[in-house]
Design an enzyme around this catalytic site. Sequence first.
Site, PDB file in Angstrom:
ATOM      1  CB  CYS A  72      -0.933  -0.001   1.203  1.00  0.00           C
ATOM      2  SG  CYS A  72      -0.071  -0.143   2.793  1.00  0.00           S
ATOM      3  CG  HIS A 364      -4.038   0.503   4.204  1.00  0.00           C
ATOM      4  ND1 HIS A 364      -3.405  -0.293   3.276  1.00  0.00           N
ATOM      5  CD2 HIS A 364      -5.085   1.076   3.536  1.00  0.00           C
ATOM      6  CE1 HIS A 364      -4.044  -0.232   2.117  1.00  0.00           C
ATOM      7  NE2 HIS A 364      -5.064   0.604   2.252  1.00  0.00           N
ATOM      8  CG  ASN A 385      -8.043   1.454   0.044  1.00  0.00           C
ATOM      9  OD1 ASN A 385      -6.833   1.281   0.094  1.00  0.00           O
ATOM     10  ND2 ASN A 385      -8.874   0.878   0.899  1.00  0.00           N
TER      11      ASN A 385
END
Length: 440
Positions: A72, A364, A385
């Site tokens: 991520c 994250h 995202n």
Amino acid sequence: MTAEQDITYQDLQKFNQDYEQTPASASLGRAVQENGVIAASRNYAAKCDLNRVFSIEVETGAVTAQKKSGRCWLFATLNTMRHEFEKKYNVKDFQFSQNYNSFFDRLEKANHYLEEVIRLADRPRDDRELLDVLNWNDNDGGQWANAAALIDKYGVVPQSVMPETFASDQTSDLNSSLNLKLSKDAMHLREMKSAGKSDEELRAYKKEALSDIYRMLVYAFGQPPVKFDFEYRDQDKNYHIDRDLTPKSFFEKYCKRNFDDYVCLLDAPDHEMDQKYGLPSQDYIYNGKHIEFLNVGTQELKDAVIASLKNGETVWFGCDVLQDLDRQKGYLSSEFFKQGELFNVDLELSKKNRLMSRNGEVSHAMTFTGVDIVDGKPTKWKVENSWGSKIGDQGYFVMSDEWFDKYVYEVIINQKYISEHAKQINYQAKIDLPAWDSLR
């Protein structure tokens, strides 16, 4: 063990009496047993505050998908870069190759791991620093500064030049193989040290080990390109081609970014505020940008993000994403989940105590692309995202402002958007944190 330390039958009887005297216990129990904790705790009244209209919004395209990998931090970094690229070159849904930078990320981590093993080779086997290195091994997690260091050293390429593979999308099998190899190499290096071998001999063995790891990475991720042609068609249907580029020349020509212009603003109330911190244990690219945090608190993070978004620049941020998350609907909202009310217990924990107890972590990284300002204050945030387009609103999430307060820990901001207060902190000498710190 004394009687006071143990759970007695009398205790169990008292616990059960308390349960039976709690209003609606039987009904609540049936609801949780049938639907689970998260579903039973949802507060649908909060949905009215989570509409997807934002007063400030940067135009972006289709989301990326890291799939079953821990990349991520790299996806979010490349996403902020691709937003600028798309605008500059009038293209839609462009992607850099995450796989290309992932290849060198894993190689650099392997090198750092083996170097640390050499440095600590004469430490006892229960040494805390050694154990932390051995536990860290080679995984696909990372920090924004790691991505900046990788890009500065190796450049970037379009995704078409080095596309994803099964192994890059789903890294668990490769992680297992790499870490078995590195653990074996670590034990051999310690044996060599114990046998009186010199550091030069240990490093010669390290290079042999890295050659094996390079080969493993090629099998898994593919061969990194040395030269390539870049061709694309812009949104006006004009065709472009640029030949014989290298990853470094492509970066310099098309998307050059001075990462030294950016700082990481931090909200970590378990650490002293108004301080600059470093995390050398995770600076695994030796001559690259190092991890630095300016601990300034929540409000300065918000002010800097809003200033950046107003100027059309999206923002990388690190958070604890699994807290108060509805993955499918794309909600990040502590108001949407009422687990404390469900169980009739106080489940509120301050941000400081979350970090101190290790309940909270930066798990994250994502990208801010918008914010809704009402009466001069943010009420909710638009989030890009990297979990693909089948969740949320085509992969976009909405975050309540209260969730930001509780679970956002760091943002990456161009220095032109930070306060004079933060700039002064940036001039300080950094305080290096140990590998087991809460910000690891």
